[in-house]
Design a protein around this motif. Sequence first.
Motif, short mmCIF file in Angstrom:
data_model
loop_
_atom_site.label_atom_id
_atom_site.label_comp_id
_atom_site.label_asym_id
_atom_site.label_seq_id
_atom_site.Cartn_x
_atom_site.Cartn_y
_atom_site.Cartn_z
N GLU A 1 34.18 47.62 59.82
CA GLU A 1 34.97 46.92 58.81
C GLU A 1 34.13 45.90 58.05
OE1 GLU A 1 37.75 47.83 57.84
OE2 GLU A 1 38.46 49.12 59.45
N GLU A 2 33.19 45.28 58.72
CA GLU A 2 32.28 44.35 58.04
C GLU A 2 31.44 45.10 57.01
OE1 GLU A 2 30.15 42.65 61.27
OE2 GLU A 2 31.66 41.10 61.68
N ARG A 3 30.94 46.28 57.39
CA ARG A 3 30.15 47.09 56.45
C ARG A 3 31.01 47.57 55.29
NH1 ARG A 3 28.12 49.10 61.41
NH2 ARG A 3 29.45 50.96 61.24
N ALA A 4 32.28 47.90 55.57
CA ALA A 4 33.18 48.36 54.51
C ALA A 4 33.48 47.24 53.52
CB ALA A 4 34.47 48.89 55.12
N LEU A 5 33.53 46.01 53.99
CA LEU A 5 33.73 44.88 53.09
C LEU A 5 32.52 44.70 52.18
CD1 LEU A 5 35.37 42.23 55.46
CD2 LEU A 5 36.46 43.41 53.55
N GLU A 6 31.33 44.87 52.74
CA GLU A 6 30.11 44.70 51.96
C GLU A 6 29.84 45.88 51.04
OE1 GLU A 6 28.22 42.14 51.66
OE2 GLU A 6 29.18 40.88 53.18
N ASN A 7 30.15 47.09 51.52
CA ASN A 7 29.87 48.31 50.76
C ASN A 7 31.13 49.18 50.73
OD1 ASN A 7 26.78 48.01 50.51
ND2 ASN A 7 27.12 47.82 52.71
N PRO A 8 32.07 48.88 49.84
CA PRO A 8 33.36 49.58 49.86
C PRO A 8 33.27 51.07 49.62
CG PRO A 8 33.12 48.22 47.88
CD PRO A 8 32.01 47.84 48.80
N GLU A 9 32.22 51.53 48.96
CA GLU A 9 32.09 52.96 48.72
C GLU A 9 31.86 53.74 50.01
OE1 GLU A 9 28.16 51.00 48.60
OE2 GLU A 9 30.05 50.66 47.53
N ARG B 1 54.04 43.54 28.15
CA ARG B 1 55.42 43.84 28.52
C ARG B 1 56.14 42.74 29.28
NH1 ARG B 1 52.65 48.21 27.69
NH2 ARG B 1 53.72 50.05 26.82
N ILE B 2 55.42 41.72 29.73
CA ILE B 2 56.07 40.69 30.53
C ILE B 2 55.79 39.32 29.93
CG2 ILE B 2 55.83 42.10 32.61
CD1 ILE B 2 53.56 40.27 33.51
N ASP B 3 56.56 38.33 30.38
CA ASP B 3 56.41 36.97 29.86
C ASP B 3 55.30 36.19 30.56
OD1 ASP B 3 58.49 37.31 28.05
OD2 ASP B 3 60.01 36.68 29.50
N ALA B 4 54.89 36.62 31.74
CA ALA B 4 53.88 35.90 32.50
C ALA B 4 52.48 36.13 31.92
CB ALA B 4 53.91 36.35 33.96
N ALA B 5 51.60 35.16 32.17
CA ALA B 5 50.20 35.32 31.80
C ALA B 5 49.51 36.24 32.81
CB ALA B 5 49.51 33.96 31.79
N VAL B 6 48.64 37.11 32.32
CA VAL B 6 47.95 38.07 33.18
C VAL B 6 46.45 37.83 33.10
CG1 VAL B 6 47.50 40.51 33.64
CG2 VAL B 6 49.77 39.79 32.82
N THR B 7 45.82 37.71 34.25
CA THR B 7 44.37 37.59 34.33
C THR B 7 43.84 38.64 35.30
OG1 THR B 7 44.51 35.90 36.07
CG2 THR B 7 44.34 35.13 33.79
N VAL B 8 42.58 38.98 35.14
CA VAL B 8 41.94 39.98 35.99
C VAL B 8 40.71 39.36 36.64
CG1 VAL B 8 40.85 42.25 36.11
CG2 VAL B 8 42.76 41.86 34.53
N ARG B 9 40.63 39.50 37.95
CA ARG B 9 39.49 38.99 38.70
C ARG B 9 38.75 40.15 39.36
NH1 ARG B 9 42.24 33.92 42.07
NH2 ARG B 9 42.67 32.56 40.27
N ASP B 10 37.59 39.82 39.92
CA ASP B 10 36.84 40.82 40.66
C ASP B 10 37.57 41.16 41.96
OD1 ASP B 10 34.87 41.07 38.75
OD2 ASP B 10 33.61 39.50 39.62
N ARG B 11 37.00 42.04 42.71
CA ARG B 11 37.61 42.60 43.92
C ARG B 11 38.16 41.49 44.84
NH1 ARG B 11 34.32 44.30 48.65
NH2 ARG B 11 35.51 45.77 49.94
N PHE B 12 39.40 41.64 45.26
CA PHE B 12 40.06 40.64 46.10
C PHE B 12 39.25 40.36 47.36
CE2 PHE B 12 42.86 38.94 49.26
CZ PHE B 12 43.83 38.22 48.58
N LEU B 13 38.73 41.41 47.97
CA LEU B 13 38.04 41.25 49.25
C LEU B 13 36.69 40.56 49.09
CD1 LEU B 13 38.90 44.70 50.88
CD2 LEU B 13 40.14 42.53 51.02
N ASP B 14 36.24 40.38 47.85
CA ASP B 14 35.07 39.55 47.58
C ASP B 14 35.49 38.13 47.21
OD1 ASP B 14 33.29 41.65 48.02
OD2 ASP B 14 33.34 42.29 45.93
N VAL B 15 36.49 38.02 46.34
CA VAL B 15 36.92 36.71 45.85
C VAL B 15 37.51 35.87 46.98
CG1 VAL B 15 38.53 35.52 44.29
CG2 VAL B 15 37.33 37.58 43.52
N HIS B 16 38.27 36.51 47.87
CA HIS B 16 38.97 35.79 48.93
C HIS B 16 38.47 36.20 50.32
CE1 HIS B 16 41.79 34.00 46.11
NE2 HIS B 16 42.02 35.18 45.59
N ARG B 17 37.19 36.44 50.44
CA ARG B 17 36.61 36.84 51.72
C ARG B 17 36.71 35.70 52.73
NH1 ARG B 17 32.07 40.19 52.61
NH2 ARG B 17 32.76 41.24 50.70
#
Length: 253
Positions: free
Chosen positions: A75-83, A27-43
């Motif tokens: 919060e550290e545990r929540a980052l490691e184990n989000p569930e 639906r849009i003109d921009a390129a779309v990519t999907v990465r893994d969980r933000f809080l892992d990729v950009h920790r």
Amino acid sequence: MVDNVILYRAPSTVADVDEVGDWLEARIDAAVTVRDRFLDVHRTETLAERFAEARVSSPYERDTGNTMLGIVRYEERALENPEREGGVLYDGLQVQRALNSALLAAERGLETLHVPILDRAIGTWGDHDGRWHKRVNVLGQPALVSVPGLYEAPAKPDAYYKEQQRHALLSGDTPPREVLENQVEGEFLIEDDPRTTDALCGYVLQAYHYLETGESFCERETCRLYNAHYHEELIDAQLRDPQFCTAHARLYE
């Protein structure tokens, strides 16, 4: 102009972010990519403390944050184990600033929109009524989209709250949300609802539309860009045809 949209998965939820990405890219003109969980990729080393600072302590208190050692460890545990995370409301604007600072400098420009799909509840403060309000999304860079917010932010049918009050009067306690959801008739999304992915598509598009055009939401209740305040409105806007009002259909259909 937005040239790239990067979506981030939420593996502890039922949201299929890859499916959302396919819907958006068509639906849009921009390129779309999907990465893994933000809080892992950009920790970052300070991310747990930033989340602790963004915790809402009371629905009626503007000040946020609790950086005691035990909270930061949580919060550290929540980052490691989000569930294991749940039951906490965070200031969406503070979280947005924290995640923005975690982005790589080369990807922080507005030509690349980042959309973390989060498994955390986020809110914004209402100056008009002096209380916090849960939100499905917080627009900007990055644009936050909360899966718990999809279930919890819009108001449920009146019957839900009447049943909640009835239980409280009879038992002196509020029953679990799951019990009420099973007992009350009406149209609303529940946790792990199979319609979650479809409903999220419109909220992700709202993030793109805002950065691309400067328009935050559509005023028409039957448009995917509408900011629903009630579950009935959410279902009308996100899960029923037509998908867009006439003006936005020209852009996205």
